[in-house]
Design an enzyme around this catalytic site. Structure first.
Site, PDB file in Angstrom:
ATOM      1  CD  GLU A 108      11.188   8.693 -19.291  1.00 16.76           C
ATOM      2  OE1 GLU A 108      11.675   8.201 -20.319  1.00 16.76           O
ATOM      3  OE2 GLU A 108      11.612   8.450 -18.155  1.00 16.76           O
TER       4      GLU A 108
ATOM      5  CG  ASN B 258       6.590  10.106 -14.118  1.00 15.87           C
ATOM      6  OD1 ASN B 258       6.739  10.900 -13.196  1.00 15.87           O
ATOM      7  ND2 ASN B 258       7.379   9.038 -14.292  1.00 15.87           N
TER       8      ASN B 258
ATOM      9  CG  HIS C 191      15.897  10.417 -12.574  1.00 17.89           C
ATOM     10  ND1 HIS C 191      16.093   9.457 -11.606  1.00 17.89           N
ATOM     11  CD2 HIS C 191      14.789  10.045 -13.256  1.00 17.89           C
ATOM     12  CE1 HIS C 191      15.138   8.543 -11.702  1.00 17.89           C
ATOM     13  NE2 HIS C 191      14.339   8.871 -12.692  1.00 17.89           N
TER      14      HIS C 191
ATOM     15  CD  GLU D 182      10.804   7.809 -12.662  1.00 20.44           C
ATOM     16  OE1 GLU D 182      11.958   7.731 -13.121  1.00 20.44           O
ATOM     17  OE2 GLU D 182       9.793   7.520 -13.319  1.00 20.44           O
TER      18      GLU D 182
ATOM     19  CG  ASP E 249      18.031   9.005  -8.869  1.00 17.66           C
ATOM     20  OD1 ASP E 249      18.015   9.953  -9.680  1.00 17.66           O
ATOM     21  OD2 ASP E 249      17.920   7.812  -9.231  1.00 17.66           O
TER      22      ASP E 249
END
Ligand code: G3I
Length: 317
Positions: free
Chosen positions: A131, A172, A208, A236, A238
């Protein structure tokens, strides 16, 4: 059909999941987590982070991370390491020390080198940098950037490469899945690092998402990255919704899972997909976004949701 087996049969390296140490005491959870045909890859959700692994400068603790590495190896699951350098979940000594460029460089080299070196030969890929950008594509103002400028990225990547030459080194981030200012910033960073011969092997797209709000142009954006000579992964995944879940929301969520998985499936350089835990029981979402949840492909009772079939369809089943 089980998802890792399916992903492999369609040419991907893995389908996997994040997990975390506290939930490993749940034996019904473990029974599914440990199924290497379902999950061929594991990411520790918290226990490799800086606060967990180097809580005091120069003192490393491996208990939580080793537990997950041991579990994955016992199950024949490969690992993604997460992460070396991130502004969040830092021990207080990192955020409270008055650093110079030289002392922080040394601290990053020691942290990344020791962490990656401890698991040398055991990790498929490392999120070396997590990030680094704000959503507008500017650099995040944190202790690393504010002390070292953009050079902290090179410092960390080179330390990781030296510690485990066989691990794929990733940067990432989230909100880079579709085209836009943040994706452009990441693409420019890849080009800059490549041009300077800094070791960079992959870009992680956290993914996300919110039900019904996936960006458009994901596949084209993915291809812009692989065209620069890096592999990519969905790291990651979701897809959350405002609770309560309804049949209509679950149906849209199924479509959204298909959309993102099929983008990876369509791009040769997209090596695999990781969900940020597989069950709503242990998702990070409700504690961060009040009133939202149900983001995972299994519900809180470990029953497969429509999203599960959406994933299988995305892989081409
Ligand atoms: O370790 C403390 C524990 O000592 C204390 O008793 C407990 C009380 O709340 O908190 C524990 O810390 C929590 C930590 O997870 C470990 O469980 C933090 O409060 C909690 O905020 C933290 O959340 C994690 C979050 O990162 C922090 O940013 C989530 O579990 C984790 O899933 C999440 O993962 C991140 C990725 O690393 C990066 N991308 C985004 C993703 C979701 O936020």
């Amino acid at each position: 059909v089980k998802l890792h087996t399916l992903a492999k049969s369609k040419g991907k390296l893995y389908f996997g999941t994040a997990t975390d140490n506290p939930e490993l005491t749940d034996t019904a959870y473990d029974a599914i987590l440990d199924d290497g045909a379902m999950f061929g890859q594991i990411t520790p959700g918290n226990s490799m982070k800086w606060d967990a692994t180097e809580p005091t400068q120069g003192t490393f603790t491996w208990t939580g991370a080793d537990q997950i590495v041991d579990l994955a190896q016992a199950n024949g699951q490969i690992l993604r390491g997460h992460n070396c350098v991130w502004y969040n979940q830092l021990p207080s000594w990192v955020t409270s020390t008055t650093w110079t460029a030289a002392t922080l460089t040394s601290a990053i080299q020691t942290h990344c080198g020791t962490l990656v070196g401890h698991y040398k030969g055991q990790i498929y890929s490392w999120d070396v940098i997590n990030e680094p950008f704000n959503d507008d594509g500017t650099w995040r103002s944190d202790v690393f950037y504010n002390t070292l400028g953009t050079t902290y990225v090179q410092i960390a990547l080179e330390a990781a490469r030296a510690a485990d030459p066989d691990a794929k080194l990733y940067i990432n981030d989230y909100n880079i899945e579709g085209p836009g200012a943040k994706a452009t910033a990441m693409l420019n960073l890849v080009q800059t690092l490549k041009a300077a011969s800094v070791p960079i092997d992959g870009i992680g797209f956290q993914s996300h998402f919110i039900v019904g709000e996936l960006p458009s142009g994901i596949q084209t954006n993915f291809e812009a990255f692989t065209a620069q000579g890096v592999e990519i992964a969905i790291t990651e995944l979701d897809i959350r919704m405002t609770l309560p879940s309804t049949p209509a929301l679950l149906a849209q969520q199924k479509k959204d899972y298909t959309t993102i998985i099929s983008a990876c499936q369509a791009v040769t350089g997209c090596v695999g997909v990781t969900v940020w835990d597989w069950t709503d029981k242990y998702s990070w979402v409700p504690s961060t976004f009040s009133g939202q949840g149900a983001a995972c492909p299994w519900d809180e009772n470990f029953i497969r949701k429509p999203a599960y079939d959406g994933i299988a369809i995305g892989f081409g089943n």
